[in-house]
Motif scaffolding. Structure first.
Motif, PDB file in Angstrom:
ATOM      1  N   LEU A   1       0.829  -1.207   0.000  1.00 49.64           N
ATOM      2  CA  LEU A   1       0.000   0.000   0.000  1.00 49.64           C
ATOM      3  C   LEU A   1       0.867   1.263   0.000  1.00 49.64           C
ATOM      4  N   ARG A   2       1.948   1.253   0.766  1.00 44.17           N
ATOM      5  CA  ARG A   2       2.820   2.426   0.807  1.00 44.17           C
ATOM      6  C   ARG A   2       3.504   2.654  -0.536  1.00 44.17           C
ATOM      7  N   ALA A   3       3.864   1.575  -1.210  1.00 40.23           N
ATOM      8  CA  ALA A   3       4.464   1.718  -2.538  1.00 40.23           C
ATOM      9  C   ALA A   3       3.459   2.352  -3.497  1.00 40.23           C
ATOM     10  N   ARG A   4       2.187   1.946  -3.381  1.00 43.88           N
ATOM     11  CA  ARG A   4       1.145   2.534  -4.225  1.00 43.88           C
ATOM     12  C   ARG A   4       0.951   4.008  -3.895  1.00 43.88           C
ATOM     13  N   ALA A   5       1.023   4.330  -2.597  1.00 42.64           N
ATOM     14  CA  ALA A   5       0.841   5.723  -2.179  1.00 42.64           C
ATOM     15  C   ALA A   5       1.991   6.604  -2.662  1.00 42.64           C
ATOM     16  N   ARG A   6       3.193   6.039  -2.703  1.00 42.48           N
ATOM     17  CA  ARG A   6       4.325   6.820  -3.218  1.00 42.48           C
ATOM     18  C   ARG A   6       4.170   7.074  -4.712  1.00 42.48           C
ATOM     19  N   ARG A   7       3.632   6.098  -5.409  1.00 39.03           N
ATOM     20  CA  ARG A   7       3.491   6.243  -6.857  1.00 39.03           C
ATOM     21  C   ARG A   7       2.308   7.126  -7.226  1.00 39.03           C
ATOM     22  N   SER A   8       1.246   7.043  -6.445  1.00 40.55           N
ATOM     23  CA  SER A   8       0.045   7.847  -6.697  1.00 40.55           C
ATOM     24  C   SER A   8      -0.422   8.447  -5.376  1.00 40.55           C
ATOM     25  N   PRO A   9       0.193   9.546  -4.954  1.00 46.79           N
ATOM     26  CA  PRO A   9      -0.136  10.146  -3.652  1.00 46.79           C
ATOM     27  C   PRO A   9      -1.635  10.385  -3.501  1.00 46.79           C
ATOM     28  N   ASP A  10      -2.139  10.027  -2.314  1.00 48.92           N
ATOM     29  CA  ASP A  10      -3.576  10.097  -2.068  1.00 48.92           C
ATOM     30  C   ASP A  10      -3.783  10.199  -0.560  1.00 48.92           C
ATOM     31  N   PRO A  11      -4.258  11.339  -0.060  1.00 44.10           N
ATOM     32  CA  PRO A  11      -4.460  11.501   1.392  1.00 44.10           C
ATOM     33  C   PRO A  11      -5.367  10.432   1.981  1.00 44.10           C
ATOM     34  N   ARG A  12      -6.378  10.020   1.244  1.00 43.56           N
ATOM     35  CA  ARG A  12      -7.288   8.987   1.746  1.00 43.56           C
ATOM     36  C   ARG A  12      -6.547   7.671   1.943  1.00 43.56           C
ATOM     37  N   LEU A  13      -5.659   7.339   1.004  1.00 43.78           N
ATOM     38  CA  LEU A  13      -4.875   6.116   1.142  1.00 43.78           C
ATOM     39  C   LEU A  13      -3.910   6.236   2.308  1.00 43.78           C
ATOM     40  N   ASP A  14      -3.316   7.404   2.502  1.00 39.19           N
ATOM     41  CA  ASP A  14      -2.420   7.610   3.641  1.00 39.19           C
ATOM     42  C   ASP A  14      -3.152   7.364   4.963  1.00 39.19           C
ATOM     43  N   GLU A  15      -4.382   7.849   5.064  1.00 36.72           N
ATOM     44  CA  GLU A  15      -5.175   7.642   6.279  1.00 36.72           C
ATOM     45  C   GLU A  15      -5.471   6.153   6.487  1.00 36.72           C
ATOM     46  N   PHE A  16      -5.780   5.469   5.405  1.00 35.56           N
ATOM     47  CA  PHE A  16      -6.087   4.049   5.493  1.00 35.56           C
ATOM     48  C   PHE A  16      -4.854   3.256   5.932  1.00 35.56           C
ATOM     49  N   VAL A  17      -3.698   3.590   5.375  1.00 29.69           N
ATOM     50  CA  VAL A  17      -2.455   2.917   5.766  1.00 29.69           C
ATOM     51  C   VAL A  17      -2.167   3.149   7.246  1.00 29.69           C
ATOM     52  N   ALA A  18      -2.376   4.381   7.713  1.00 29.31           N
ATOM     53  CA  ALA A  18      -2.152   4.690   9.127  1.00 29.31           C
ATOM     54  C   ALA A  18      -3.076   3.862  10.018  1.00 29.31           C
ATOM     55  N   GLU A  19      -4.334   3.698   9.576  1.00 30.30           N
ATOM     56  CA  GLU A  19      -5.264   2.867  10.351  1.00 30.30           C
ATOM     57  C   GLU A  19      -4.777   1.423  10.422  1.00 30.30           C
ATOM     58  N   LEU A  20      -4.434   0.849   9.263  1.00 29.96           N
ATOM     59  CA  LEU A  20      -3.998  -0.544   9.234  1.00 29.96           C
ATOM     60  C   LEU A  20      -2.704  -0.749  10.025  1.00 29.96           C
ATOM     61  N   ALA A  21      -1.809   0.229   9.954  1.00 29.77           N
ATOM     62  CA  ALA A  21      -0.541   0.110  10.678  1.00 29.77           C
ATOM     63  C   ALA A  21      -0.774  -0.016  12.182  1.00 29.77           C
ATOM     64  N   GLY A  22      -1.871   0.559  12.663  1.00 31.38           N
ATOM     65  CA  GLY A  22      -2.186   0.463  14.084  1.00 31.38           C
ATOM     66  C   GLY A  22      -2.596  -0.934  14.510  1.00 31.38           C
ATOM     67  N   TYR A  23      -2.947  -1.801  13.545  1.00 29.80           N
ATOM     68  CA  TYR A  23      -3.328  -3.173  13.851  1.00 29.80           C
ATOM     69  C   TYR A  23      -2.146  -4.139  13.800  1.00 29.80           C
TER      70      TYR A  23
END
Length: 259
Positions: free
Chosen positions: A166-188
């Protein structure tokens, strides 16, 4: 709304590519590209399409770049149930059934479940009902403490594998919504340092089930030649047994379901 020149500069920074390199890839001159980026020249539709392709943009991002330049979208965005994509949906359903007794999923962006075969129950087994309310988010279900997580024997490694993709995808196509989702999943995911035996992408999923433990590898398929935004954004994730014991467990589950 940002201009096409501003968008081109932004994408060049993300891709870490110079004006000269992009101009060469797109079959134009650095001078012309400089004029476009500075707003001194309005690019033609064809060169915008070539620039977008040279930057490796997604179909949605290519449409956005065309809009910034004042042009209509080139790539359609159809619903999966619309006539244009009905043959694709039929083919996907056949692929999912053909993958049985192993689980296979079709995912939209951010992990939204679009379709799955009957073997998906091996992933959803024991999950909290609220995680199974449509639209189901499979990535959340895989890592959530009320989802698959208690049954995943290598949650730290598997979770890191999911997050890295997911982070690789976010680096290639920056998206604040994806960043928030990654942060949520990282907490698990347990924050465990990477050890010397870490194998990177080679992370079989170790999953406990009522019928026995599984070791699963996954294959991700993207529809690279799609010209419809919806289809281009779908991912087919097919799970395969990593050993005979896992294959036997999955076959047993399928036989019981069929019987």
């Amino acid at each position: 709304m940002t201009t096409v020149g501003e968008e081109l500069r932004r994408w060049r920074r993300i891709r870490r590519i110079s004006q000269l390199e992009l101009a060469a890839l797109a079959g134009t001159t650095q001078r012309h590209l400089s004029f476009v980026e500075s707003g001194r020249s309005r690019p033609g539709r064809a060169i915008v399409v070539r620039l977008a392709e040279s930057l490796g943009l997604t179909l949605r991002e290519r449409n956005d770049l065309l809009a910034a330049a004042g042009y209509a979208a080139v790539f359609t965005e159809s619903g999966l149930d619309e006539p244009a994509l009905r043959p694709v949906r039929t083919a996907l359903d056949q692929i999912l059934r053909g993958h049985l007794p192993y689980p296979a999923l079709v995912l939209a962006p951010y992990g939204r479940l679009v379709a799955a075969n009957d073997a998906v129950d091996v992933l959803t087994e024991g999950a909290a009902p609220e995680l199974l309310v449509p639209p189901v988010n499979m990535l959340r279900l895989m890592l959530h403490p009320d989802g698959m997580a208690p049954r995943v024997g290598n949650l730290a490694d598997w979770g890191r594998h999911v997050l890295d993709n997911l982070r690789a995808r976010a680096r290639r196509s920056p998206d604040p919504r994806l960043d928030e989702f990654v942060a949520e999943l990282a907490g698990y995911v347990p924050d465990v340092p990477v050890g010397p035996d870490h194998l990177g992408f080679a992370v079989p999923l170790r999953l406990a089930t009522d019928d026995g433990d599984l070791r699963l590898i996954s294959a991700l398929t993207a529809f690279a030649t799609a010209t419809d935004v919806t289809l281009a954004e779908l991912r087919l994730e097919a799970f395969l047994p990593a050993d005979q014991a896992s294959a036997d467990v999955l076959l047993l589950r399928r036989s019981r379901l069929s019987g």
